[in-house]
Design a protein around this motif. Sequence first.
Motif, PDB file in Angstrom:
ATOM      1  N   THR A 542       0.775  -1.245   0.021  1.00  0.00           N
ATOM      2  CA  THR A 542      -0.047   0.012   0.000  1.00  0.00           C
ATOM      3  C   THR A 542       0.914   1.270  -0.052  1.00  0.00           C
ATOM      4  O   THR A 542       2.196   1.035   0.116  1.00  0.00           O
ATOM      5  N   GLN A 543       0.063   2.301  -0.205  1.00  0.00           N
ATOM      6  CA  GLN A 543       1.121   3.430  -0.135  1.00  0.00           C
ATOM      7  C   GLN A 543       1.265   3.915   1.229  1.00  0.00           C
ATOM      8  O   GLN A 543       0.698   4.277   2.156  1.00  0.00           O
ATOM      9  N   THR A 552       6.180  10.463  -1.440  1.00  0.00           N
ATOM     10  CA  THR A 552       5.399   9.213  -1.553  1.00  0.00           C
ATOM     11  C   THR A 552       4.552   9.412  -2.835  1.00  0.00           C
ATOM     12  O   THR A 552       4.095  10.488  -3.069  1.00  0.00           O
ATOM     13  N   THR A 554       2.277   7.103  -6.169  1.00  0.00           N
ATOM     14  CA  THR A 554       1.581   6.074  -6.838  1.00  0.00           C
ATOM     15  C   THR A 554       1.755   6.141  -8.597  1.00  0.00           C
ATOM     16  O   THR A 554       1.396   7.022  -8.991  1.00  0.00           O
ATOM     17  N   TYR A 563       4.129   1.596  -6.129  1.00  0.00           N
ATOM     18  CA  TYR A 563       4.051   2.434  -4.929  1.00  0.00           C
ATOM     19  C   TYR A 563       5.636   3.036  -4.963  1.00  0.00           C
ATOM     20  O   TYR A 563       6.488   2.350  -4.478  1.00  0.00           O
ATOM     21  N   ALA A 565       8.245   5.447  -2.653  1.00  0.00           N
ATOM     22  CA  ALA A 565       8.474   6.159  -1.230  1.00  0.00           C
ATOM     23  C   ALA A 565       9.969   6.642  -1.209  1.00  0.00           C
ATOM     24  O   ALA A 565      10.863   5.641  -1.611  1.00  0.00           O
TER      25      ALA A 565
END
Length: 627
Positions: A542-543, A552, A554, A563, A565
Motif C-alpha cells: 500500500t502507499q 510518496t 503512486t 508505490y 517512497a
Amino acid sequence: MKPLNTGEPTGVGRYRVFAALGEGGMGRVLLGISSDGRLVAIKQVHPGFAHDPGFRERFRREVETSRLVSGAYTAPVMDADPHAPTPWLASVFVPGPSLSEAVATGGPLPFGSIRHLAAGLALALGDIHRAGLIHRDLKPSNVILAGDGPRVIDFGIARAVEGDSELTHTGAVIGSPGFMSPEQAEGKPLTSASDMFSFGALLVMAATGTNPFTGSSTPHTLYNVVHVQPDLRQLAPELRRIVEPCLAKNPADRPSPAWVLEQLGPIPPMPSPWPPIVPHLIDKQQAEVGRLLNPPAKRSKRGLYAGLAAAAVVLLAGGVVLAVSVNKEDPPPAAVAAPSTSPPPDVPVTTPVNPDPLGPDNLRKVDLCKVLEGRAVPGFGKLTKKIDIHFDSCTYESPSGKWLDLGVGGDVIQGEPGDNIEGLPSNIKGSSDSCEVAVAVTGLRNTALAAKVNSLSSKDEACSVVKAALADAVKRIRAGGFDRDLPAGTLALLDPCALVGPVTADRLIGPVAETIREHLHQCRYDAAGGLRVDLVRGYPPTQSKDAYYTKTATLDLGGTKVYLAAVDDGIARSHCSLTWQHRSVSERDGENVELMFSTSGTKLTADQACEKAKAFAEVLLPKLPKP
C-alpha cells in the motif's frame, strides 16, 4: 561489538548491517547503516515471538506508540517491520557504553554523574509515560551513556510479548529480575510506577556497583524484590532521599519523574557529565565502528576479478573484440565470452544450473510445507502445517501445540559447529529452552537450510528435536517429490539476479562492481549507489503514510500500479523504493516485487535515485512471468 560472521546476511529491511552489538532474551541487536548514511541499532526480535498469534499486532501497536517518543534522552525509533519473518525495530544508534559496561569497567559513578544520570532518566521516563508507554525493562544495559547525557533505549518493546501468549507460560519472566518492580515480579498489572521502581534500583547500582536485590538465584532475587527492604546506607543522603520512595513496595507510594526533577534541582553545566572512563569508551567504540565500516584494503580474489572484468569491458568497447551493444538487449553469455578469459563467479552473469538437491535451483522448487507434513519427530510428535505464507519457510505444529520452523534463508545463525547432518557440517545455537540447527545451501554463500524450535523443557531436548527434523528434511529433499504448486505467473522459481543482464544493469545504474545473490529470492547490485531487488510473498503493498519518507507517490508503469517512497536527505544521503504486487494469492497476501535504489557514495539526489529505480523497474517488469 564484533563483526558479522562470514556468510551472515548483510541486510535487514532497507538497512545494511555490519556488526553485532549484543544479544539478550528478547532478541539480537545489530549495528547497521541506512541509505542516508545514519548509523542505526536494529533489534531483531527472537524468532519464537513471531509465532505468538497476538504478538505481531501488539508489536505493531507498541512501535507506532514508541515513535511518539522523541525526547532528548531517548533513542528515537526510525523504522520497524512487524510482518518480517523475524520482526525487527531500528532506532538511532547512540555512541557510548551502556551503564552496565561503564560501571563494570570504571566502578561506581561519582555523585555529580549520578545527578546527571538521574535527571536524564527522569526526563526520558516522563516522555515515555506521556506517550502512553511503560518501559517495563529499564536496566543498566538499556541505558547508554552518550557524550552529553544518558539515553534510554528499548522502550515499549517488552509489552508486545506480554498477554495471552505461549511465550508467557507459567514460570516465564519478561524483564530483568534485579530491576523488576514487585508487581511485575508477581505478574500483576503494571502502571508507570513500575518504571520508577526500576529507576530507583538502577540508581543504586550506578552509585554502588551492585544491585540492591540480587540474591543467590533468580527466585531468590525475585523474593527480595517483593519482600525485602534494601540496605541504602551506602548512598549519599541527597541520593537516598530520592531512591527510597522510588523503591516503595506499594506502587501508589512511589513518586513521579517530575517529583524526582524537583528534588534534584538545577543541574550545573559540565564539559562532560561522566568520569574519564566514559569518554575513553566512547572514543574506543567510535574507532571500532570506523574500522568495521572501512576495513583495511585487501587484494582479494573478488577485487582482482572485478578489476579484470572492468578491463575486459574497456577492451571490448575499444574495438579489440566488439561483441556487445549497450543499446540492445543483453546477448547470451556465450556471445561475449572471450577465449582468453572466463567470467569469474562474482561477475553478474547467469550461472549454470546447480544440480545439487540442496542447491538454490532445486530449493526454489521445493514446498517446505510438504517436506515434513505428517512426519513424526522423536520427542516432538507428528507435524502438521501451521503457517504457509512465505516462499522459503514453513511453520509446523506438534500435537501439544508447539511450533517448529523449517526455512531456507539468509538468516545464517551464529553458533558453534555441530554434528554432521546427513553428511553435511552444521552450525548449532541454543538457549535454555530453544535450539536452531543449520546446514549451508550449496552454491549460495549467504544462505542456509535451518530448523528451529522454542519453548521446550530444555536446550538439550530442543536440539534433539531440531536435529532429527533437519536430518529428515535433508533426506526427503534429496529424495525429491515435494515440488511446490506452480500457478501461472509465480515468482517462486526466479533467480532475481538473472532477470536483468550485466550490460543493461550497467546502463541503468552502473557501472556495477558486483552482483550478489543475498539468498534465494534477493539480489543486490553494488554500483555507484546500490540497488536491491526482492521477490517476496507477503501482505499486499500500500502507499506508505510513514513520516520518515519525504516523498510518496503512486505510479503507473506499463499498466502496473507501483508505490514509490523516497527519503531526500541531501546528495549522497537519499534513497528511493518501488513496490508492487505481481500476483494476488488471497485477500491477505500475494507475490510482490520490492526494489530500492540508494545514493550512498554518489552525487545523486533523491529524485535522480527515483529515476534510476523507475528505469530499472520498467526493464524488469516485462521480464517477469505473466500471472
